[in-house]
Design a protein around this motif. Sequence first.
Motif, mmCIF file in Angstrom:
data_model
loop_
_atom_site.group_PDB
_atom_site.id
_atom_site.type_symbol
_atom_site.label_atom_id
_atom_site.label_comp_id
_atom_site.label_asym_id
_atom_site.label_seq_id
_atom_site.Cartn_x
_atom_site.Cartn_y
_atom_site.Cartn_z
ATOM 1 N N PRO A 28 0.835 -1.210 0.000
ATOM 2 C CA PRO A 28 0.000 0.000 0.000
ATOM 3 C C PRO A 28 0.866 1.255 0.000
ATOM 4 O O PRO A 28 1.945 1.287 0.601
ATOM 5 C CB PRO A 28 -0.783 -0.117 1.308
ATOM 6 N N GLN A 29 0.388 2.278 -0.664
ATOM 7 C CA GLN A 29 1.128 3.536 -0.793
ATOM 8 C C GLN A 29 1.576 4.074 0.563
ATOM 9 O O GLN A 29 2.684 4.576 0.714
ATOM 10 C CB GLN A 29 0.263 4.573 -1.511
ATOM 11 N N ALA A 30 0.718 3.967 1.574
ATOM 12 C CA ALA A 30 1.027 4.503 2.903
ATOM 13 C C ALA A 30 2.285 3.888 3.508
ATOM 14 O O ALA A 30 2.972 4.526 4.311
ATOM 15 C CB ALA A 30 -0.158 4.282 3.840
ATOM 16 N N TRP A 31 2.606 2.657 3.120
ATOM 17 C CA TRP A 31 3.762 1.968 3.708
ATOM 18 C C TRP A 31 5.010 2.021 2.832
ATOM 19 O O TRP A 31 6.094 1.684 3.291
ATOM 20 C CB TRP A 31 3.415 0.502 3.996
ATOM 21 N N ARG A 32 4.893 2.428 1.593
ATOM 22 C CA ARG A 32 6.029 2.331 0.662
ATOM 23 C C ARG A 32 7.262 3.089 1.112
ATOM 24 O O ARG A 32 8.376 2.584 1.013
ATOM 25 C CB ARG A 32 5.617 2.753 -0.738
ATOM 26 N N SER A 33 7.111 4.305 1.623
ATOM 27 C CA SER A 33 8.301 5.061 2.021
ATOM 28 C C SER A 33 8.993 4.391 3.207
ATOM 29 O O SER A 33 10.207 4.444 3.332
ATOM 30 C CB SER A 33 7.968 6.517 2.331
ATOM 31 N N TRP A 34 8.217 3.763 4.086
ATOM 32 C CA TRP A 34 8.813 3.054 5.227
ATOM 33 C C TRP A 34 9.534 1.787 4.760
ATOM 34 O O TRP A 34 10.607 1.462 5.250
ATOM 35 C CB TRP A 34 7.735 2.698 6.259
ATOM 36 N N TRP A 95 5.600 1.440 17.498
ATOM 37 C CA TRP A 95 5.518 1.748 16.076
ATOM 38 C C TRP A 95 6.132 0.655 15.213
ATOM 39 O O TRP A 95 5.700 0.437 14.083
ATOM 40 C CB TRP A 95 6.236 3.069 15.775
ATOM 41 N N LEU A 175 1.079 4.822 11.288
ATOM 42 C CA LEU A 175 0.363 5.623 10.288
ATOM 43 C C LEU A 175 -0.546 6.673 10.919
ATOM 44 O O LEU A 175 -1.005 7.577 10.235
ATOM 45 C CB LEU A 175 -0.449 4.745 9.353
ATOM 46 N N LYS A 176 -0.782 6.572 12.216
ATOM 47 C CA LYS A 176 -1.662 7.529 12.903
ATOM 48 C C LYS A 176 -0.905 8.772 13.369
ATOM 49 O O LYS A 176 -1.527 9.704 13.857
ATOM 50 C CB LYS A 176 -2.330 6.853 14.092
ATOM 51 N N LYS A 178 0.813 12.230 13.362
ATOM 52 C CA LYS A 178 0.637 13.461 12.574
ATOM 53 C C LYS A 178 1.892 14.303 12.647
ATOM 54 O O LYS A 178 2.538 14.429 13.618
ATOM 55 C CB LYS A 178 -0.538 14.273 13.109
#
Length: 178
Positions: A28-34, A95, A175-176, A178
Motif C-alpha cells: 500500500p502507498q502509505a507503507w512504501r516510504s517506510w 511503532w 500511520l496515525k 501526525k
Amino acid sequence: MPIKAALTQQSFDTRWTSLRRPFEQAAPQAWRSWLTDAGSLTQRLVKLSKGNFRVEVIRQGWLRPTRSEAKALGMTERQFALVREVQLIGNDQPWVFARSIIPAQTLTGSQRQLRMLGNRSLGTLLFTDPTMRRGPLQISRLKTRDHHEVWARRSIFYLSDKPLLVSEVFLPELLKVK
C-alpha cells in the motif's frame, strides 16, 4: 492484542520479495516510504517522535533462526544465533517490532558489543559503524496470530564483513502519527 503476542517466530518464516523486482505484493502507498527507505529507521523515528523515542527489549537469547532467516544468512537450520526482539516506541506507542538474527561468528572482535545492547538501538550502532554495509531490502506481509497482516522489511547488514539480519515490522499505530 500486543504485537509481541501476535507475532510468532513462524511469522518470519515466510516469502520475502526483493525490492529489485517490481512489487509482487503491491505494498500500500502509505507503507512504501517506510519499506523502501535505506536510511536509519531509528533516526527517522526519533525525528517523527520529536525525541520521545525508546527501545523496549522483548526477548534476547540463543535460539534457532527460522528456515528463511538461516538461509538468508548462509546458516544451517541447526545452528543457533543470538536473536533479539524489540519494540521501537515513539510517543509512548509501539511503532515497529524488530527482530535481529546475529550469528555466533559475527559476535567476535569489536562486534562483541552487540551482545550487550540492552535498551539501546541497534540501528544507532549500525549506522555509525564505518565498516557497515547493507544488503538489498526485502519486503513481506506477515500474518499475525489473530489473522491480521502487517508489512515488514528485512536486510542483511555487514559489520567488518560479518553478517546479521534485521527484520522490521511496521505497526498500524505508525500511520496515525501526525
